[in-house]
Design a protein around this motif. Structure first.
Motif, PDB file in Angstrom:
ATOM      1  N   SER A  56       0.813  -1.209   0.000  1.00 51.57           N
ATOM      2  CA  SER A  56       0.000   0.000   0.000  1.00 51.57           C
ATOM      3  C   SER A  56       0.850   1.264   0.000  1.00 51.57           C
ATOM      4  O   SER A  56       0.338   2.342  -0.258  1.00 51.57           O
ATOM      5  N   ARG A  57       2.158   1.150   0.302  1.00 48.03           N
ATOM      6  CA  ARG A  57       2.978   2.352   0.340  1.00 48.03           C
ATOM      7  C   ARG A  57       3.281   2.847  -1.066  1.00 48.03           C
ATOM      8  O   ARG A  57       3.557   2.062  -1.967  1.00 48.03           O
ATOM      9  N   ARG A  58       3.249   4.186  -1.214  1.00 47.55           N
ATOM     10  CA  ARG A  58       3.538   4.795  -2.503  1.00 47.55           C
ATOM     11  C   ARG A  58       4.599   5.873  -2.316  1.00 47.55           C
ATOM     12  O   ARG A  58       4.808   6.369  -1.206  1.00 47.55           O
ATOM     13  N   GLY A  59       5.251   6.231  -3.404  1.00 44.82           N
ATOM     14  CA  GLY A  59       6.242   7.277  -3.300  1.00 44.82           C
ATOM     15  C   GLY A  59       6.678   7.789  -4.650  1.00 44.82           C
ATOM     16  O   GLY A  59       6.324   7.225  -5.695  1.00 44.82           O
ATOM     17  N   VAL A  60       7.433   8.873  -4.620  1.00 43.61           N
ATOM     18  CA  VAL A  60       7.972   9.509  -5.814  1.00 43.61           C
ATOM     19  C   VAL A  60       9.491   9.281  -5.829  1.00 43.61           C
ATOM     20  O   VAL A  60      10.175   9.568  -4.840  1.00 43.61           O
ATOM     21  N   LEU A  61      10.009   8.751  -6.932  1.00 42.09           N
ATOM     22  CA  LEU A  61      11.449   8.634  -7.082  1.00 42.09           C
ATOM     23  C   LEU A  61      12.009  10.031  -7.325  1.00 42.09           C
ATOM     24  O   LEU A  61      11.704  10.663  -8.341  1.00 42.09           O
ATOM     25  N   ALA A  62      12.807  10.525  -6.394  1.00 42.09           N
ATOM     26  CA  ALA A  62      13.378  11.862  -6.503  1.00 42.09           C
ATOM     27  C   ALA A  62      14.873  11.755  -6.780  1.00 42.09           C
ATOM     28  O   ALA A  62      15.587  11.000  -6.113  1.00 42.09           O
ATOM     29  N   ILE A  63      15.327  12.512  -7.757  1.00 42.84           N
ATOM     30  CA  ILE A  63      16.734  12.575  -8.146  1.00 42.84           C
ATOM     31  C   ILE A  63      17.235  13.981  -7.876  1.00 42.84           C
ATOM     32  O   ILE A  63      16.606  14.957  -8.279  1.00 42.84           O
ATOM     33  N   ASP A  64      18.355  14.088  -7.170  1.00 43.84           N
ATOM     34  CA  ASP A  64      18.953  15.395  -6.865  1.00 43.84           C
ATOM     35  C   ASP A  64      20.367  15.399  -7.431  1.00 43.84           C
ATOM     36  O   ASP A  64      21.286  14.845  -6.829  1.00 43.84           O
ATOM     37  N   GLU A  65      20.537  16.032  -8.593  1.00 43.32           N
ATOM     38  CA  GLU A  65      21.836  16.068  -9.261  1.00 43.32           C
ATOM     39  C   GLU A  65      22.547  17.359  -8.872  1.00 43.32           C
ATOM     40  O   GLU A  65      22.203  18.441  -9.333  1.00 43.32           O
ATOM     41  N   GLY A  66      23.548  17.246  -7.999  1.00 43.10           N
ATOM     42  CA  GLY A  66      24.268  18.414  -7.517  1.00 43.10           C
ATOM     43  C   GLY A  66      25.598  18.582  -8.220  1.00 43.10           C
ATOM     44  O   GLY A  66      25.987  17.783  -9.083  1.00 43.10           O
ATOM     45  N   THR A  67      26.335  19.600  -7.817  1.00 40.63           N
ATOM     46  CA  THR A  67      27.589  19.926  -8.498  1.00 40.63           C
ATOM     47  C   THR A  67      28.654  18.860  -8.274  1.00 40.63           C
ATOM     48  O   THR A  67      29.395  18.519  -9.195  1.00 40.63           O
ATOM     49  N   THR A  68      28.727  18.322  -7.064  1.00 39.55           N
ATOM     50  CA  THR A  68      29.784  17.360  -6.762  1.00 39.55           C
ATOM     51  C   THR A  68      29.273  15.933  -6.601  1.00 39.55           C
ATOM     52  O   THR A  68      30.064  15.026  -6.341  1.00 39.55           O
ATOM     53  N   GLY A  69      27.967  15.733  -6.751  1.00 38.57           N
ATOM     54  CA  GLY A  69      27.440  14.388  -6.621  1.00 38.57           C
ATOM     55  C   GLY A  69      25.957  14.328  -6.893  1.00 38.57           C
ATOM     56  O   GLY A  69      25.265  15.349  -6.910  1.00 38.57           O
ATOM     57  N   THR A  70      25.476  13.116  -7.118  1.00 40.89           N
ATOM     58  CA  THR A  70      24.064  12.875  -7.398  1.00 40.89           C
ATOM     59  C   THR A  70      23.519  11.910  -6.356  1.00 40.89           C
ATOM     60  O   THR A  70      24.168  10.924  -6.006  1.00 40.89           O
ATOM     61  N   ARG A  71      22.325  12.215  -5.874  1.00 40.99           N
ATOM     62  CA  ARG A  71      21.650  11.301  -4.947  1.00 40.99           C
ATOM     63  C   ARG A  71      20.246  11.020  -5.451  1.00 40.99           C
ATOM     64  O   ARG A  71      19.660  11.808  -6.206  1.00 40.99           O
ATOM     65  N   ALA A  72      19.710   9.898  -5.037  1.00 38.21           N
ATOM     66  CA  ALA A  72      18.350   9.531  -5.409  1.00 38.21           C
ATOM     67  C   ALA A  72      17.740   8.702  -4.304  1.00 38.21           C
ATOM     68  O   ALA A  72      18.430   7.945  -3.607  1.00 38.21           O
ATOM     69  N   GLY A  73      16.449   8.839  -4.138  1.00 40.42           N
ATOM     70  CA  GLY A  73      15.713   8.065  -3.152  1.00 40.42           C
ATOM     71  C   GLY A  73      14.227   8.247  -3.392  1.00 40.42           C
ATOM     72  O   GLY A  73      13.801   9.212  -4.043  1.00 40.42           O
ATOM     73  N   VAL A  74      13.449   7.348  -2.881  1.00 38.76           N
ATOM     74  CA  VAL A  74      11.997   7.449  -3.009  1.00 38.76           C
ATOM     75  C   VAL A  74      11.453   8.226  -1.824  1.00 38.76           C
ATOM     76  O   VAL A  74      11.732   7.897  -0.667  1.00 38.76           O
ATOM     77  N   VAL A  75      10.704   9.286  -2.112  1.00 34.91           N
ATOM     78  CA  VAL A  75      10.035  10.062  -1.069  1.00 34.91           C
ATOM     79  C   VAL A  75       8.656   9.455  -0.880  1.00 34.91           C
ATOM     80  O   VAL A  75       7.836   9.395  -1.808  1.00 34.91           O
ATOM     81  N   LEU A  76       8.398   8.951   0.312  1.00 33.10           N
ATOM     82  CA  LEU A  76       7.193   8.194   0.601  1.00 33.10           C
ATOM     83  C   LEU A  76       5.979   9.097   0.738  1.00 33.10           C
ATOM     84  O   LEU A  76       6.098  10.326   0.864  1.00 33.10           O
ATOM     85  N   ASP A  77       4.793   8.483   0.760  1.00 33.65           N
ATOM     86  CA  ASP A  77       3.567   9.279   0.896  1.00 33.65           C
ATOM     87  C   ASP A  77       3.471   9.963   2.254  1.00 33.65           C
ATOM     88  O   ASP A  77       2.662  10.871   2.443  1.00 33.65           O
ATOM     89  N   SER A  78       4.332   9.583   3.199  1.00 26.08           N
ATOM     90  CA  SER A  78       4.415  10.298   4.477  1.00 26.08           C
ATOM     91  C   SER A  78       5.144  11.630   4.327  1.00 26.08           C
ATOM     92  O   SER A  78       5.083  12.485   5.218  1.00 26.08           O
ATOM     93  N   GLY A  79       5.875  11.796   3.225  1.00 24.57           N
ATOM     94  CA  GLY A  79       6.698  12.983   3.014  1.00 24.57           C
ATOM     95  C   GLY A  79       8.146  12.786   3.400  1.00 24.57           C
ATOM     96  O   GLY A  79       8.979  13.659   3.152  1.00 24.57           O
ATOM     97  N   GLY A  80       8.467  11.670   4.031  1.00 24.62           N
ATOM     98  CA  GLY A  80       9.844  11.374   4.393  1.00 24.62           C
ATOM     99  C   GLY A  80      10.543  10.592   3.298  1.00 24.62           C
ATOM    100  O   GLY A  80       9.895   9.962   2.456  1.00 24.62           O
ATOM    101  N   ALA A  81      11.876  10.627   3.298  1.00 27.01           N
ATOM    102  CA  ALA A  81      12.659   9.939   2.271  1.00 27.01           C
ATOM    103  C   ALA A  81      12.989   8.520   2.710  1.00 27.01           C
ATOM    104  O   ALA A  81      13.362   8.278   3.857  1.00 27.01           O
ATOM    105  N   HIS A  82      12.832   7.583   1.779  1.00 28.52           N
ATOM    106  CA  HIS A  82      13.269   6.216   1.987  1.00 28.52           C
ATOM    107  C   HIS A  82      14.786   6.192   1.822  1.00 28.52           C
ATOM    108  O   HIS A  82      15.437   7.244   1.845  1.00 28.52           O
TER     109      HIS A  82
END
Length: 517
Positions: free
Chosen positions: A10-36
Motif C-alpha cells: 500500500s505504500r507509494r512514493g515519488v522517485l526523486a533525483i537530486d543532481e548536484g555539483t559534486t554528486g548525485t543522490r536519489a531516493g523514493v520520497v514516501l507518501d508520508s513525506g519522508g525519504a526512503h
C-alpha cells in the motif's frame, strides 16, 4: 497514469533525483513525506584554468542512472510503488549534445565558471538596469548562452551539428529530462531557466533580446514548461519503469519548498560549501534594490499557471572556510573540533579577533568579487578558542548580511527562518546566528534530503499523492529551535562592529546599514 511495481504493497512514493555539483543522490520520497533509503555517487569537477570549471555530461548521466536504479530496486524490495519521478538539479551548468548520437560534444560549463566574467563587464552599463527590471538579476559573471554561441562559432563539431539540425542545448535538467525520456522531451523550467540569465520573470518566457544579443541561436532554446507541468514518461530502458516525469526544479528552489518557504516571508538558509538564504515573496516578484548587491529575484516555483517568487542571496564561504582552516592549514582537526573550541568563548565586548571569510570575494551587501579574507585583532593573549570563535562569528555575520539584504529587499521581516545543510549541524554556530539575526532558527530534522523532498512534493501534488504543498510540508517533523539571547542594543552593537571591520577591510565607505529585519 501511475504505475505500481510488481509486488507493491500500500505504500507509494515519488522517485526523486537530486543532481548536484559534486554528486548525485536519489531516493523514493514516501507518501508520508519522508525519504526512503537514499543513494549517492560523487561526480568529478575539473578546473582547466583559473577561470574555467567543467564536468563530463556523460558522467552526470551515468551517476544519475546508477543511483536512480538503486533507489528503484530498494523500493521494489520494500514493496513501495513508485508513482512518478521528480528531478532537482544544479543550476546554470550548460552543455551541447548531438540529438542523433545522444553524445555530448564538449565538456559541460559549470555554474561556477568565470571565463567570460571580464567580457561581460562591458555589458553592465547598458544592460544591468534593463535585465534587473525584467529578469530580477543583472548581467552577472556567467553566461551559458555566450559560452554556447562561442562553441558553435569556434568548435567544428558543434558547428557541423548545428548546420545539420542535430545540435541540442540545455542545462543539467534539460539533459537529464532528455535522457530519462529516451530523447522525447527537450525542455526546461523557470527555476532552472532563471539562473541562466535569460528568463523573463513575469512573462514566463525567454528574454530573446538579451539571448540574441549574446549571439545564441534562438532556435536552440529548450521549451519552457512550469516546474510541475510534466515531462512525458520515463523510458523503461533507463530506469526499468515507465512513470510520469512529473516535476523538475533547481535544487535551491526545491529545498525552499521542503523547508516550508511557501508563503511570503518564510525563508531558509542552507549552509554547505557556501550559504544560500532564500525567502518566498508571494505571487508578485520583489525586485532587487540598486543599493543592495547580490540579492536576486527569481521564480521560487511555478505551479500550474501561477508563479510563486522568491529572493536569494549567496556567500561562497561557509563550509569551505572550515575545510580550509582544518584540512589545508591544519589549525583544527575537524570542523567539529573548531565548533567545540568556539563554544568555550563567551560573547565579549571590545577588541577581539575578527575573521572576514571573503575567501572567494564578497557579494552582499556590496559586490567585491576580488576581495580576500582577513584575520585581524590578534594579540599575545589570543587562543585557539578565540580563533575558532572568530571564524564562526565571521561566517554568522556574513550570513546575517544575506538575511538583512533579503529582508530589506522584500521590505518585510522574515516570518520564519529554517536552516539546514552540513554546517548547520554546529550548535555553537546556530546559537551565534540566532543572536545576530534576532530570529528563532529552526534546524530541520532532515535537511540533507531537502532538495529531494521539495521536488518530490511538487510532483506528488501534481499526481494526487497529496492535496497541497502545505499539507505535506506541515506534516513533517519539527526541528530544534535556537532562540536569540542577545538584547536589541547588544545585537546592534555587534552588527555595527562587524560593519566597521568590513568597511575597513573592503575600504568601501558606501557600505551602510541595511533595514533591520
Amino acid at each position: 497514469m501511475m504505475q505500481t511495481l510488481p509486488g507493491a504493497a500500500s505504500r507509494r512514493g515519488v522517485l526523486a533525483i537530486d543532481e548536484g555539483t559534486t554528486g548525485t543522490r536519489a531516493g523514493v520520497v514516501l507518501d508520508s513525506g519522508g525519504a526512503h533509503e537514499v543513494f549517492y555517487r560523487s561526480i568529478a569537477v575539473s578546473h582547466p584554468d583559473d577561470h574555467s570549471v567543467e564536468q563530463d555530461p556523460m558522467e552526470i548521466w551515468t551517476a544519475t542512472l546508477d543511483v536512480a536504479r538503486r533507489a528503484v530496486a530498494a523500493a521494489r524490495a520494500e514493496g513501495i510503488a513508485v508513482t512518478a519521478v521528480a528531478l532537482s538539479t544544479q543550476r546554470a551548468t550548460a552543455m551541447l549534445w548531438d540529438r542523433v548520437t545522444g553524445r555530448p560534444l564538449l565538456p559541460a560549463v559549470v555554474w561556477q565558471d568565470r571565463r567570460y566574467a571580464a567580457e561581460l563587464t562591458a555589458h553592465e552599463e547598458r544592460w544591468d538596469a534593463v535585465l534587473t527590471a525584467r529578469q530580477g538579476r543583472p548581467v552577472g559573471a556567467r553566461a551559458p548562452f555566450l559560452w554556447a554561441a562561442r562553441q558553435i562559432a569556434e568548435h567544428p563539431g558543434a558547428a557541423e551539428a548545428y548546420r545539420a539540425g542535430r545540435l541540442l542545448f540545455g542545462t543539467v535538467d534539460t539533459w537529464l529530462i532528455w535522457r530519462l525520456t529516451g530523447g522525447a522531451v527537450h525542455a526546461t523550467t523557470p527555476t532552472n531557466a532563471a539562473s541562466t540569465g535569460g528568463y523573463l520573470l513575469q512573462r514566463h518566457a525567454w528574454d530573446e533580446e538579451w539571448i540574441g544579443h549574446l549571439g545564441f541561436p534562438l532556435d536552440l532554446l529548450p521549451e519552457l514548461r512550469s516546474d510541475d507541468a510534466g515531462f512525458g514518461t520515463t523510458d523503461p530502458a533507463a530506469l526499468g519503469i515507465s512513470v510520469p516525469l512529473a516535476a523538475s526544479m533547481g535544487d535551491q528552489h526545491a529545498a525552499l519548498i521542503a523547508l516550508g518557504g511557501l508563503a511570503a516571508g518564510q525563508g531558509m538558509c542552507m549552509y554547505g560549501t557556501g550559504a544560500f538564504v532564500d525567502a518566498a515573496t508571494g505571487t508578485t516578484p520583489a525586485l532587487p534594490r540598486p543599493d543592495i548587491a547580490g540579492v536576486l529575484a527569481q521564480p521560487g516555483y511555478r505551479q500550474g499557471a501561477t508563479s510563486h517568487y522568491s529572493l536569494e542571496a549567496y556567500t561562497s564561504t561557509a563550509g569551505s572556510a572550515l575545510r580550509w582552516l582544518c584540512d589545508d592549514l591544519g589549525l583544527f582537526a575537524s570542523p567539529k573540533e573548531l565548533g567545540e573550541e568556539a563554544g568555550r568563548v563567551p560573547t565579549r565586548p571590545g577588541r577581539t579577533p575578527r575573521f572576514v571569510p571573503a575567501l572567494a570575494g564578497v557579494r552582499t551587501p556590496v559586490w567585491h568579487p576580488e576581495a580576500t579574507a582577513a584575520l585581524t585583532g590578534l594579540t599575545l593573549a589570543t587562543t585557539r578558542a578565540d580563533l575558532a570563535r572568530a571564524v564562526l562569528d565571521g561566517i554568522a555575520h556574513s550570513v546575517c548580511d544575506l538575511v538583512d539584504g533579503v529582508a530589506a529587499t522584500m521590505n518585510a521581516p522574515f516570518t520564519r527562518l529554517r536552516v539546514g545543510g552540513g554546517v548547520a549541524g554546529s550548535d555553537p554556530l546556530l546559537r551565534i546566528q540566532a543572536d545576530l539575526t534576532g530570529l528563532p532558527l529552526e534546524r530541520v530534522a532532515d535537511s540533507a534530503t531537502a532538495s529531494l523532498r521539495g521536488t518530490a512534493y511538487l510532483a506528488g501534488v501534481a499526481q494526487g499523492l497529496w492535496g497541497s504543498l502545505e499539507e505535506v510540508v506541515e506534516a513533517q517533523p519539527r526541528g530544534r529551535v535556537f532562540e536569540p539571547s542577545l538584547g536589541a542594543d547588544e545585537r546592534a552593537a555587534q552588527r555595527g562592529a562587524w560593519r566597521d571591520v568590513l568597511i575597513g577591510h573592503l575600504q568601501d565607505p558606501a557600505l551602510t546599514p541595511l533595514t533591520p529585519h
